[in-house]
Design an enzyme around this catalytic site. Structure first.
Site, PDB file in Angstrom:
ATOM      1  N   TYR A 104      48.952 -49.338  91.910  1.00 10.93           N
ATOM      2  CA  TYR A 104      50.107 -49.963  91.127  1.00 10.93           C
ATOM      3  C   TYR A 104      50.810 -48.927  90.386  1.00 10.93           C
ATOM      4  O   TYR A 104      50.099 -48.237  89.634  1.00 10.93           O
ATOM      5  CB  TYR A 104      49.709 -51.171  90.512  1.00 10.93           C
ATOM      6  CG  TYR A 104      49.302 -52.375  91.155  1.00 10.93           C
ATOM      7  CD1 TYR A 104      50.415 -53.236  91.721  1.00 10.93           C
ATOM      8  CD2 TYR A 104      48.154 -52.678  91.256  1.00 10.93           C
ATOM      9  CE1 TYR A 104      49.947 -54.267  92.643  1.00 10.93           C
ATOM     10  CE2 TYR A 104      47.774 -53.788  91.841  1.00 10.93           C
ATOM     11  CZ  TYR A 104      48.663 -54.752  92.559  1.00 10.93           C
ATOM     12  OH  TYR A 104      48.402 -55.903  92.965  1.00 10.93           O
ATOM     13  N   TYR A 143      41.777 -52.126  96.321  1.00 11.71           N
ATOM     14  CA  TYR A 143      41.585 -51.340  94.803  1.00 11.71           C
ATOM     15  C   TYR A 143      40.445 -51.876  94.091  1.00 11.71           C
ATOM     16  O   TYR A 143      40.102 -52.969  94.339  1.00 11.71           O
ATOM     17  CB  TYR A 143      42.776 -51.319  94.109  1.00 11.71           C
ATOM     18  CG  TYR A 143      43.486 -52.446  93.537  1.00 11.71           C
ATOM     19  CD1 TYR A 143      42.962 -53.403  92.726  1.00 11.71           C
ATOM     20  CD2 TYR A 143      44.635 -52.990  94.330  1.00 11.71           C
ATOM     21  CE1 TYR A 143      43.555 -54.547  92.133  1.00 11.71           C
ATOM     22  CE2 TYR A 143      45.115 -54.282  93.986  1.00 11.71           C
ATOM     23  CZ  TYR A 143      44.322 -55.012  92.816  1.00 11.71           C
ATOM     24  OH  TYR A 143      44.915 -56.154  92.511  1.00 11.71           O
ATOM     25  N   ARG A 153      39.256 -55.433  95.263  1.00 13.55           N
ATOM     26  CA  ARG A 153      40.152 -56.557  95.844  1.00 13.55           C
ATOM     27  C   ARG A 153      40.520 -56.258  97.166  1.00 13.55           C
ATOM     28  O   ARG A 153      40.780 -55.052  97.765  1.00 13.55           O
ATOM     29  CB  ARG A 153      41.577 -56.355  95.148  1.00 13.55           C
ATOM     30  CG  ARG A 153      41.495 -56.901  93.669  1.00 13.55           C
ATOM     31  CD  ARG A 153      41.167 -58.450  93.308  1.00 13.55           C
ATOM     32  NE  ARG A 153      41.388 -59.446  94.188  1.00 13.55           N
ATOM     33  CZ  ARG A 153      42.645 -59.948  94.467  1.00 13.55           C
ATOM     34  NH1 ARG A 153      43.793 -59.808  93.543  1.00 13.55           N
ATOM     35  NH2 ARG A 153      42.753 -60.969  95.410  1.00 13.55           N
ATOM     36  N   HIS A 156      46.336 -56.863  99.490  1.00 13.99           N
ATOM     37  CA  HIS A 156      47.044 -58.006  99.399  1.00 13.99           C
ATOM     38  C   HIS A 156      48.581 -57.846  98.790  1.00 13.99           C
ATOM     39  O   HIS A 156      48.910 -56.690  98.320  1.00 13.99           O
ATOM     40  CB  HIS A 156      46.509 -59.085  98.132  1.00 13.99           C
ATOM     41  CG  HIS A 156      46.351 -58.480  97.010  1.00 13.99           C
ATOM     42  ND1 HIS A 156      45.142 -57.745  96.596  1.00 13.99           N
ATOM     43  CD2 HIS A 156      46.987 -58.377  95.776  1.00 13.99           C
ATOM     44  CE1 HIS A 156      45.305 -57.233  95.552  1.00 13.99           C
ATOM     45  NE2 HIS A 156      46.512 -57.813  94.840  1.00 13.99           N
ATOM     46  N   HIS A 158      51.343 -59.495  96.429  1.00 15.74           N
ATOM     47  CA  HIS A 158      51.724 -60.767  95.261  1.00 15.74           C
ATOM     48  C   HIS A 158      53.106 -61.265  95.755  1.00 15.74           C
ATOM     49  O   HIS A 158      54.013 -60.627  95.958  1.00 15.74           O
ATOM     50  CB  HIS A 158      51.737 -60.263  94.081  1.00 15.74           C
ATOM     51  CG  HIS A 158      50.255 -59.749  93.558  1.00 15.74           C
ATOM     52  ND1 HIS A 158      49.684 -60.676  92.797  1.00 15.74           N
ATOM     53  CD2 HIS A 158      49.822 -58.871  93.707  1.00 15.74           C
ATOM     54  CE1 HIS A 158      48.416 -59.991  92.602  1.00 15.74           C
ATOM     55  NE2 HIS A 158      48.585 -58.855  92.802  1.00 15.74           N
TER      56      HIS A 158
HETATM   57 FE   LIG Z   1      47.050 -57.295  93.047  1.00 17.07          FE
END
Ligand SMILES: [Fe+2]
Length: 236
Positions: A104, A143, A153, A156, A158
């Protein structure tokens, strides 16, 4: 009562706010039962969240910088529907995601994967009169996170949906078909029913792909009712 039409309270699809395997829910989950607050005109009539200010280019996360982001270009499209399958127009859809390397653009994310100078990872779009939306982006990577040893994770995106009032909000995550990390992810598995979990997984959509350009995935949001999309455990 008029306000109740907007309520997601008691949505059977939502995960519990406390799910110990998802460690941080132990810190955030309320310790007491929620107190219902009657919805009044001020809650059900506003405010609107920027629907009027959304530019068409905000729905394309691959065009926000001077160059093109690295990764697999994809289209994500679908509809927002109510409990009866009716389209819900004028819904503000905001998305945020990591880049193709699983990082991110956020100061808290310091794990050793590269940032992409051509990818911010945020976009928004408003559903049309048929409740439809369409976003172009880069397929996010998996990640690591520190929930438990060797926690990763699944890929995905959000999503946040805002409807016509302050209360009409759904925050959720969309996953990709066949991800090998599903079985190991406490957030995905905080939704107890395996069939309900499948509602968080998009479908590959060959018809919507753009030849020589992008693959496509279809994902509908159902706001309420027996086919409702589960909310994120942090926001359900
Ligand atoms: Fe996330």
């Amino acid at each position: 009562m008029q306000g109740d039409v907007y309520s997601r309270a008691g949505n059977a699809a939502d995960p519990p706010s406390l799910y110990p395997a998802y460690r941080s829910t132990s810190l955030r989950a309320p310790l007491s039962a929620p107190i219902p607050i009657p919805q009044t005109l001020s809650e059900i009539t506003g405010p609107l969240y920027g629907q009027a200010d959304v530019m068409p280019e905000e729905a394309d996360l691959t065009r926000q910088h001077g160059g093109e982001p690295l990764g697999e270009r994809i289209v994500v499209h679908g509809r927002v529907l109510d409990e009866a399958g009716r389209p819900v127009p004028d819904t503000l859809i905001e998305i945020w995601q990591c880049n193709a390397a699983g990082r991110y653009r956020h100061e808290v994310d310091q794990h050793p994967a590269p940032l992409d100078p051509n990818f911010t990872g945020a976009g928004r779009v408003v559903t049309d009169t048929e409740g439809r939306y369409r976003i172009t982006t880069i397929k996010p990577g998996a990640y690591p996170w520190r929930n438990h040893p060797n926690a990763w994770r699944p890929a995905h995106i959000h999503f946040s949906l805002f409807g016509p009032s302050f209360l009409t909000r759904l925050v959720t995550q969309m996953y990709f078909p066949g991800d090998p990390l599903f079985a190991f992810d406490p957030i995905f598995n905080s939704v107890p029913d395996p069939q309900v979990r499948e509602r968080m997984v998009c479908h590959f959509d060959l018809d919507a792909t753009e030849p020589e350009w992008a693959l496509a995935y279809a994902f509908d949001f159902v706001l309420r009712g027996p086919a409702a999309t589960p909310g994120d455990p942090d926001n359900a």
